[in-house]
Design a protein around this motif. Structure first.
Motif, mmCIF file in Angstrom:
data_model
loop_
_atom_site.group_PDB
_atom_site.id
_atom_site.type_symbol
_atom_site.label_atom_id
_atom_site.label_comp_id
_atom_site.label_asym_id
_atom_site.label_seq_id
_atom_site.Cartn_x
_atom_site.Cartn_y
_atom_site.Cartn_z
ATOM 1 N N PHE A 350 54.371 84.249 5.561
ATOM 2 C CA PHE A 350 53.874 85.354 6.378
ATOM 3 C C PHE A 350 52.804 84.873 7.365
ATOM 4 N N GLY A 351 52.068 83.815 6.980
ATOM 5 C CA GLY A 351 51.039 83.264 7.875
ATOM 6 C C GLY A 351 51.634 82.752 9.182
ATOM 7 N N THR A 352 52.864 82.227 9.122
ATOM 8 C CA THR A 352 53.527 81.728 10.328
ATOM 9 C C THR A 352 53.791 82.856 11.307
ATOM 10 N N LEU A 353 54.194 84.015 10.791
ATOM 11 C CA LEU A 353 54.428 85.186 11.653
ATOM 12 C C LEU A 353 53.132 85.590 12.351
ATOM 13 N N VAL A 354 52.055 85.657 11.588
ATOM 14 C CA VAL A 354 50.753 86.025 12.161
ATOM 15 C C VAL A 354 50.340 85.024 13.242
ATOM 16 N N PHE A 355 50.577 83.743 12.959
ATOM 17 C CA PHE A 355 50.165 82.703 13.901
ATOM 18 C C PHE A 355 50.998 82.750 15.182
ATOM 19 N N ALA A 356 52.296 83.045 15.062
ATOM 20 C CA ALA A 356 53.152 83.139 16.249
ATOM 21 C C ALA A 356 52.693 84.278 17.157
ATOM 22 N N VAL A 357 52.343 85.420 16.566
ATOM 23 C CA VAL A 357 51.829 86.549 17.346
ATOM 24 C C VAL A 357 50.498 86.176 17.998
ATOM 25 N N PHE A 358 49.635 85.510 17.228
ATOM 26 C CA PHE A 358 48.332 85.097 17.763
ATOM 27 C C PHE A 358 48.492 84.150 18.946
ATOM 28 N N MET A 359 49.418 83.180 18.829
ATOM 29 C CA MET A 359 49.586 82.202 19.900
ATOM 30 C C MET A 359 50.139 82.849 21.169
ATOM 31 N N GLY A 360 50.958 83.901 21.013
ATOM 32 C CA GLY A 360 51.439 84.629 22.188
ATOM 33 C C GLY A 360 50.294 85.258 22.962
ATOM 34 N N ILE A 361 49.274 85.720 22.232
ATOM 35 C CA ILE A 361 48.083 86.296 22.881
ATOM 36 C C ILE A 361 47.150 85.194 23.365
ATOM 37 N N TRP A 362 47.015 84.135 22.559
ATOM 38 C CA TRP A 362 46.097 83.026 22.915
ATOM 39 C C TRP A 362 46.483 82.394 24.240
ATOM 40 N N VAL A 363 47.767 82.172 24.459
ATOM 41 C CA VAL A 363 48.193 81.490 25.679
ATOM 42 C C VAL A 363 47.870 82.336 26.912
ATOM 43 N N THR A 364 47.932 83.660 26.776
ATOM 44 C CA THR A 364 47.559 84.535 27.892
ATOM 45 C C THR A 364 46.064 84.457 28.162
ATOM 46 N N ILE A 702 54.007 76.839 36.283
ATOM 47 C CA ILE A 702 54.837 76.249 35.226
ATOM 48 C C ILE A 702 54.326 76.684 33.860
ATOM 49 N N MET A 703 53.012 76.626 33.656
ATOM 50 C CA MET A 703 52.447 77.046 32.367
ATOM 51 C C MET A 703 52.637 78.544 32.145
ATOM 52 N N GLN A 704 52.564 79.331 33.214
ATOM 53 C CA GLN A 704 52.811 80.766 33.062
ATOM 54 C C GLN A 704 54.257 81.028 32.636
ATOM 55 N N GLY A 705 55.188 80.260 33.198
ATOM 56 C CA GLY A 705 56.583 80.381 32.779
ATOM 57 C C GLY A 705 56.782 79.994 31.324
ATOM 58 N N ILE A 706 56.117 78.912 30.897
ATOM 59 C CA ILE A 706 56.203 78.487 29.490
ATOM 60 C C ILE A 706 55.637 79.567 28.582
ATOM 61 N N ILE A 828 45.924 92.327 28.794
ATOM 62 C CA ILE A 828 44.925 91.265 28.941
ATOM 63 C C ILE A 828 44.875 90.768 30.382
ATOM 64 N N SER A 829 46.057 90.542 30.978
ATOM 65 C CA SER A 829 46.105 90.060 32.365
ATOM 66 C C SER A 829 45.472 91.053 33.323
ATOM 67 N N TYR A 830 45.673 92.340 33.054
ATOM 68 C CA TYR A 830 45.095 93.378 33.917
ATOM 69 C C TYR A 830 43.588 93.489 33.706
ATOM 70 N N ALA A 831 43.148 93.333 32.457
ATOM 71 C CA ALA A 831 41.730 93.526 32.134
ATOM 72 C C ALA A 831 40.864 92.357 32.589
ATOM 73 N N ILE A 832 41.439 91.145 32.622
ATOM 74 C CA ILE A 832 40.659 89.966 33.006
ATOM 75 C C ILE A 832 41.003 89.607 34.449
ATOM 76 N N PRO A 833 40.092 89.800 35.380
ATOM 77 C CA PRO A 833 40.397 89.476 36.789
ATOM 78 C C PRO A 833 40.481 87.968 37.006
ATOM 79 N N ASP A 834 41.284 87.570 38.014
ATOM 80 C CA ASP A 834 41.421 86.146 38.320
ATOM 81 C C ASP A 834 40.111 85.550 38.807
ATOM 82 N N VAL A 835 39.350 86.327 39.528
ATOM 83 C CA VAL A 835 38.031 85.881 40.017
ATOM 84 C C VAL A 835 37.003 86.867 39.499
ATOM 85 N N SER A 836 36.024 86.377 38.759
ATOM 86 C CA SER A 836 35.014 87.252 38.185
ATOM 87 C C SER A 836 34.174 87.892 39.288
#
Length: 886
Positions: A350-364, A702-706, A828-836
């Protein structure tokens, strides 16, 4: 911009009219000052060094060829002098054949080209106050000592203009242009000075002269040795400080002095190390969560009911598995996979499932916070409007500008290298070549798959005979493991060989494509090579994760590849463990290979060069000759470092559900990588020509596509590669009535429920094993998780209702997980502006103050001029009213 300058051009292969006089460089002997960065007069700084072999002492070319090369070089040097550069020539101390041409750009030349290149230079010190972060007290412990590397003074800047030179902050003409800017300007001139014409086509640029062997090297100087400070008290010894405070292994836990790196090497290298450091810091969080999830799986592995059933002699010991290949393979006992099932419990939890969800958010979070950090660096390093103002057209593009078109905006004529039809043909050709090579990789992957299928037969028939006496080895070295490991090694070798060939092809077709600017060139090359590398590195992992064991039929009707090779089957626990093995071999082998290529080879080459030089002479060697014997950085600069890290980023994000320790290994690798890259730049390579860069270029999209693809791959790995969804379906639906026999939800009986039954008598003659099972066993179980009706049922060997429940659950899981993570990513993308907002305010404030300062200075000049005119008018009026002398 093509600079039309007063230059001497060699018509047709470099023949110079006899009556034409050429300017020649000054000759000077070495003054025995090894740390000197100046001409023999001690006043003019060396901004660039050109190296050539004396044509009169060359023995490798015909005399006529040597004469032509000499004339081209002489005209090129004469044109450099005509452009205002100062040249001084010195013969090598160690090798009489080598001659070093030192280049100096005087003040007038620097000012002229700074305006041409739109280089931003200081107007006045920046008086904006910066608020210190609340974490400064903590980060200060990891920073470089400010007494050793002093913080750079900040200035308001503006593009340089000679007519407004009084507006700029010039305290000392010798230091107004720093060494990096001086080298950049000189390289700009060297890249555009012409030396010959052929068929009315002008040939120019130091790159062409290097490619044809007229010059052996061209580089700016390091300012000192990395081992000790310069003997010259006026030299800041920045290379020595960078090695001691940045590149040395003792600094592995220190923050990087990014401003100092940028000052010495330029913005392009500075932003690479800024990105790599930021990525490494973000990996700390991912690695921590990954370790927690791994420990959760490790600590709960003994409570893994299905693994206990596999290892139980009364359950797994009584389950006989069907052969995994035709004829030569034999029946086997499920308990053989006991150890692998225990290992699988660690990763398939079950920890793997939690980690996969976390990494989807972490990369953003990583990508969004990097955009903010990048915007801050753009402001701090004056690259906010770089692409619009400063970036120049590539000399190779200028040389091919033969077609005339009318600019739609300016309505003026301009030259371009090809028509719209010609551009379309070039793009079509380049795209076709890229797709051809991608198809070649897919063919190599199919070849590895065929190897897997064919060699598995051999291992199944011979491996058990050779290791039958060694129970410990037999427990771990199964036919599946041996096939997987050898196939992974072969795949790794194929990947590396194809890489070497394709990189040369990619450079050739990008040169043929003829991009306009250096940024366009690098982005085009990056896209081509990454597409290739993506398929090359990840194809085998995609095969194991999503194709292996998915289309195999059943023992009575197996599926064959090419009508000959029986499709591979996964281990009873699934292909997840094999995917982890594949990742470990490719990532580990790639890291070792890259370090050998990037670090060990340059070190060995330099070691051999120093040994040969020491054997020839014990003389004092000047700085320019010491730098010449270092390794050249290569035309692509840090391209391969970026590529290595982005490929790693792909492994960390795309397949993280199969290996939660991936971010931890990446963290350790990157901590070492930063110092190795720094050590390599400061000790083993010549100094790079400083270059401007606004961002990390094509690597960002490229990283955004990944990141987008990673959500899909991890959801599908959990759903289709791991055994998590079938276990959950059994627990909630098929362990209790009406399908199950247990009164409460449980995992007991899962193994017996998930392995379909097959009647031995139903084997076809083409797949029936030679050696029958010893005993009265009439049935065997399918190797992989499959849910089919048993023999004797009216729909025997067809998928039962359990199978369709599992498939529905898998598809529902993928859809729900994808949508939830994509929704969170969007928020997350909407809440965090590209330029502070802080950076935006700084940019606006600097623009306002800069415009105000320039306006005030212009007003002062106008008032001064008007005042002088008024004084003259008043004096004239006064004189007209003066009484005549009696």
């Amino acid at each position: 911009l093509v600079l039309e300058l007063n230059q001497v051009i060699i018509p047709t292969y470099g023949t110079v009219p006899d009556q034409q006089t050429l300017h020649t460089p000054e000759w000077a002997d070495f003054d025995d000052k090894p740390d000197s960065l100046f001409f023999s007069d001690g006043q003019r700084r060396i901004d660039f060094v050109l190296v050539y072999e004396d044509e009169s002492k060359k023995m490798t070319h015909k005399r006529s060829d040597r004469k032509k090369q000499k004339r081209k070089r002489q005209v090129y040097e004469s044109n450099l002098i005509n452009n205002g550069l100062h040249l001084e020539t010195t013969r090598s101390v160690l090798d009489e054949k080598l001659i070093f041409v030192k280049v100096h750009a005087p003040w007038e030349v620097l000012c002229t080209y700074a305006e041409t290149m739109h280089i931003k230079l200081p107007l006045q010190p920046n008086d904006l106050k910066t608020r210190e972060s609340a974490f400064n007290w903590f980060s200060r412990r990891f920073r470089v000592d400010e007494n050793v590397i002093k913080p750079e003074q900040e200035f308001f800047t503006a593009p340089f203009q000679k007519e407004h030179i009084s507006n700029f902050y010039i305290q000392d003409k010798d230091t107004f242009f720093n060494p990096a800017t001086r080298s950049r300007i000189v390289h700009f001139i060297l890249s555009r000075v012409k030396y010959a014409t052929k068929n009315n086509v002008k040939k120019f640029g130091i790159n062409k002269l290097l490619d044809t062997g007229i010059y052996k090297a061209a580089f700016p100087l390091h300012d000192s040795s990395f081992r000790h400070p310069s003997a010259d008290p006026n030299c800041p010894s920045e290379r020595y400080l960078l090695y001691r405070e940045w590149a040395h292994p003792k600094n592995i836990f220190k923050l990087q002095p990014l401003d100092f790196i940028r000052k010495y090497y330029g913005e392009k290298i500075g932003i690479y190390f800024a990105w790599l450091g930021f990525y490494t810091n973000m990996l700390i969080v991912a690695a921590f969560v990954g370790v927690v999830c791994f420990l959760y799986g490790y600590l709960t592995r003994n409570h893994c009911t299905w693994s206990q059933e596999v290892c139980d002699p009364n359950i797994g010991g009584n389950i006989i598995m069907c052969p995994q290949c035709d004829k030569v393979c034999t029946f086997w006992n499920l308990t053989i996979t006991c150890e692998s099932s225990k290992e699988l419990c660690i990763f398939d939890s079950f920890g793997t499932l939690v980690f996969a969800v976390f990494m989807g958010i972490w990369v953003t979070l990583f990508l969004e916070f990097w955009k903010q950090r990048q915007a801050e660096l753009e402001y701090e390093w004056d690259t906010v409007e770089y692409l619009e103002q400063e970036e120049q057209v590539r000399p190779e593009y200028e040389a091919q500008c033969t077609h005339v078109v009318v600019n739609e905006i300016t309505q003026e004529e301009e030259h371009i290298p090809y028509t719209a039809c010609g551009k379309c043909m070039r793009m079509t050709f380049c795209t076709s070549v890229v797709f051809f090579w991608i198809l070649l990789i897919i063919a190599s992957v199919i070849g590895v798959i065929v190897y897997r299928l064919s060699v598995f037969l051999v291992f199944s028939g011979t491996l058990s005979q050779h290791i039958s006496r060694t129970e410990v080895i037999r427990k771990y070295l199964t036919p599946q493991t041996a096939t997987s490991v050898t196939a992974s090694l072969i795949s790794f070798v194929v990947i590396m060989v194809l890489n070497i060939i394709y990189e040369k092809v990619a450079i050739l077709i990008t040169d043929f494509e003829l991009p306009r600017t250096q940024t366009d060139y690098e982005n085009s090359l990056t896209t081509k090579i990454f597409l290739f590398q993506f398929v090359n590195y990840y194809s085998s992992c995609f095969y194991i994760a999503f194709f292996k064991g998915k289309f195999v039929g059943h023992p009575g009707n197996p599926v064959y590849w090419l009508g000959k090779y029986r499709n591979e089957e996964c281990d009873p626990g699934g292909c997840l463990l094999e995917l982890t093995t594949q990742l470990a071999i490719i990532v580990g082998g790639k890291a070792i290979w890259n370090n050998i290529q990037e670090v060990l080879l340059p070190w060995v080459k330099n070691l051999i060069g120093r040994y040969c030089a020491a054997a020839r002479s014990e003389k004092v060697v000047p700085r320019w000759e010491q730098d010449y014997h270092l390794q050249p950085i290569g035309k692509l600069g840090l391209f391969y470092e970026y590529l290595e890290m982005v490929i790693q980023f792909g492994f960390v994000t795309l397949f993280v559900a199969s290996f939660p320790l991936g971010p931890l290994l990446a963290l350790f690798n990157n901590m070492l990588e930063i110092r190795l890259d720094a050590w390599k730049l400061t000790t083993q390579f010549r100094r790079m020509v400083p270059q401007k860069a606004q961002d990390i270029g094509a690597w960002q999209p490229i990283m955004q596509g990944i990141a987008i693809l990673a959500v899909v791959t991890n959801a599908m790995i959990i759903a289709f590669t791991s055994d998590m969804i079938p276990r959950l379906v059994y627990y909630w639906s098929f362990s209790v009535p009406p399908y199950g026999i247990h009164s409460t939800h449980t995992m007991k009986g899962y193994i017996n429920s998930s392995l379909s039954v097959f009647n031995i008598s139903d084997f076809k003659n083409t797949s029936k094993p030679f050696s029958p099972w010893l005993g009265n066993q009439t049935t065997c179980r399918q190797v992989y998780r499959d849910f089919r009706y048993p023999p004797g049922h009216q729909h025997q060997y067809e998928h039962n209702i359990h199978y369709w429940h599992v498939m529905a659950a898998k598809l529902a899981f993928v859809i729900v997980m994808e949508h939830v993570i994509y929704l969170v990513k969007f928020i997350i993308s909407y809440a965090i502006p590209d330029v502070s907002q802080k950076t935006k305010n700084k940019v606006k404030r600097e623009k306002y103050l800069t415009q105000k300062l320039l306006h005030e200075n212009d007003l002062k000049v106008v008032k001064k001029n008007l005042g002088e005119i008024a004084d003259k008018i008043i004096k004239g009026v006064d004189s007209s009213f003066c009484p005549k002398a009696e």
